[in-house]
Design a protein around this motif. Structure first.
Motif, PDB file in Angstrom:
ATOM      1  N   ASN A 108      42.962  40.952  45.081  1.00  0.00           N
ATOM      2  CA  ASN A 108      41.529  40.704  45.237  1.00  0.00           C
ATOM      3  C   ASN A 108      40.674  41.915  44.896  1.00  0.00           C
ATOM      4  OD1 ASN A 108      41.865  38.050  46.147  1.00  0.00           O
ATOM      5  ND2 ASN A 108      42.292  38.780  48.223  1.00  0.00           N
ATOM      6  N   ASP A 109      41.306  43.065  44.698  1.00  0.00           N
ATOM      7  CA  ASP A 109      40.525  44.279  44.475  1.00  0.00           C
ATOM      8  C   ASP A 109      40.402  44.680  43.006  1.00  0.00           C
ATOM      9  OD1 ASP A 109      43.175  45.066  44.157  1.00  0.00           O
ATOM     10  OD2 ASP A 109      42.865  47.015  45.115  1.00  0.00           O
ATOM     11  N   LYS A 139      39.488  42.956  38.901  1.00  0.00           N
ATOM     12  CA  LYS A 139      39.070  41.831  38.069  1.00  0.00           C
ATOM     13  C   LYS A 139      38.881  42.359  36.651  1.00  0.00           C
ATOM     14  CE  LYS A 139      37.617  37.530  37.952  1.00  0.00           C
ATOM     15  NZ  LYS A 139      38.417  36.435  38.440  1.00  0.00           N
ATOM     16  N   ILE A 173      37.745  47.202  44.180  1.00  0.00           N
ATOM     17  CA  ILE A 173      36.678  46.376  44.751  1.00  0.00           C
ATOM     18  C   ILE A 173      36.869  46.387  46.267  1.00  0.00           C
ATOM     19  CG2 ILE A 173      35.641  44.082  44.860  1.00  0.00           C
ATOM     20  CD1 ILE A 173      36.838  43.617  41.996  1.00  0.00           C
ATOM     21  N   PRO A 195      34.901  45.340  49.457  1.00  0.00           N
ATOM     22  CA  PRO A 195      33.750  44.730  50.141  1.00  0.00           C
ATOM     23  C   PRO A 195      33.388  45.454  51.440  1.00  0.00           C
ATOM     24  CG  PRO A 195      35.294  43.044  49.426  1.00  0.00           C
ATOM     25  CD  PRO A 195      35.964  44.372  49.194  1.00  0.00           C
ATOM     26  N   CYS A 205      32.762  49.386  44.089  1.00  0.00           N
ATOM     27  CA  CYS A 205      33.909  49.234  43.205  1.00  0.00           C
ATOM     28  C   CYS A 205      33.789  50.285  42.106  1.00  0.00           C
ATOM     29  CB  CYS A 205      33.983  47.827  42.600  1.00  0.00           C
ATOM     30  SG  CYS A 205      32.716  47.456  41.384  1.00  0.00           S
ATOM     31  N   ALA A 234      29.138  41.590  38.142  1.00  0.00           N
ATOM     32  CA  ALA A 234      29.697  42.256  39.328  1.00  0.00           C
ATOM     33  C   ALA A 234      28.755  42.164  40.519  1.00  0.00           C
ATOM     34  CB  ALA A 234      30.018  43.715  39.009  1.00  0.00           C
ATOM     35  N   GLN A 244      28.784  38.498  41.752  1.00  0.00           N
ATOM     36  CA  GLN A 244      30.044  37.927  42.234  1.00  0.00           C
ATOM     37  C   GLN A 244      30.649  38.639  43.441  1.00  0.00           C
ATOM     38  OE1 GLN A 244      31.581  35.074  41.023  1.00  0.00           O
ATOM     39  NE2 GLN A 244      29.636  34.900  39.949  1.00  0.00           N
ATOM     40  N   TYR A 245      30.372  39.920  43.588  1.00  0.00           N
ATOM     41  CA  TYR A 245      31.037  40.705  44.633  1.00  0.00           C
ATOM     42  C   TYR A 245      30.014  41.236  45.629  1.00  0.00           C
ATOM     43  CZ  TYR A 245      34.346  40.668  40.781  1.00  0.00           C
ATOM     44  OH  TYR A 245      35.145  40.270  39.744  1.00  0.00           O
TER      45      TYR A 245
END
Length: 175
Positions: free
Chosen positions: A55-56, A58, A77, A79, A84, A111, A114-115
């Motif tokens: 998940n970190d 992309k 990435i 959160p 990131c 980015a 989405q994040y």
């Protein structure tokens, strides 16, 4: 994320791998990477397989006029820290002026949309003047300098650290 019909970024797919490996192994791209050996197909496939399970990270493919022309990576990435790191490259040579800027702008929009992040970091070789100018043009600010940070080619290299914050990016794009 799509801006107009002719340019957009999308997640990398299995069928993109041969072209992406060709680009990544080009000397003009490898010279600016921390890891600069020739990547084998097996390594490349392992990287892609890992990418599907974490998940970190992309990786996005930049499409322009129906053609694959670049890669953008978002890594680390986080959160919980709302940040990131990114990296990128254009694949083909001889692309029209402004292609990189469009790719970067679209990727940054992606980015931030989405994040749950507020800061994008970048690390650039001190000798990579093109990338330094690129980051500054996109609104990044230099936050630091890692002295003798990467040992490559039998010598030490300094790395410039850049950052772009969500509010600064949004403010620039409203003008």
């Amino acid at each position: 994320m799509t801006v107009g019909v002719s340019s957009y970024v999308r997640p990398i797919e299995m069928e993109d791998l041969p072209l992406v490996l060709e680009w990544r192994n080009a000397e003009r791209i490898r010279q600016w990477m921390y890891t600069d050996h020739i990547i084998t197909w097996e390594e490349h496939l392992q990287w892609f397989t890992r990418l599907q399970t974490v998940n970190d990270k992309k990786t996005l493919l930049y499409m322009s006029e129906g053609k694959s022309v670049g890669i953008v990576n978002f890594t680390q990435i986080a959160p919980e820290h709302r940040r990131c790191t990114w990296g990128f490259y254009l694949g083909p040579e001889g692309l029209p002026a402004g292609t990189g800027y469009t790719m970067g702008s679209l990727a940054l929009q992606y980015a931030f949309a989405q994040y749950p992040i507020d800061k994008i970091n970048a690390e650039v070789f001190d000798s990579n003047e093109v990338s330094i100018r690129f980051h500054l043009k996109l609104g990044f600010a230099q936050e630091g300098l890692f002295h003798r940070h990467i040992f490559k080619g039998e010598q030490w290299h300094d790395i410039r650290c850049f950052a772009l914050f969500r509010d600064q990016f949004e403010e620039r794009n409203l003008k």
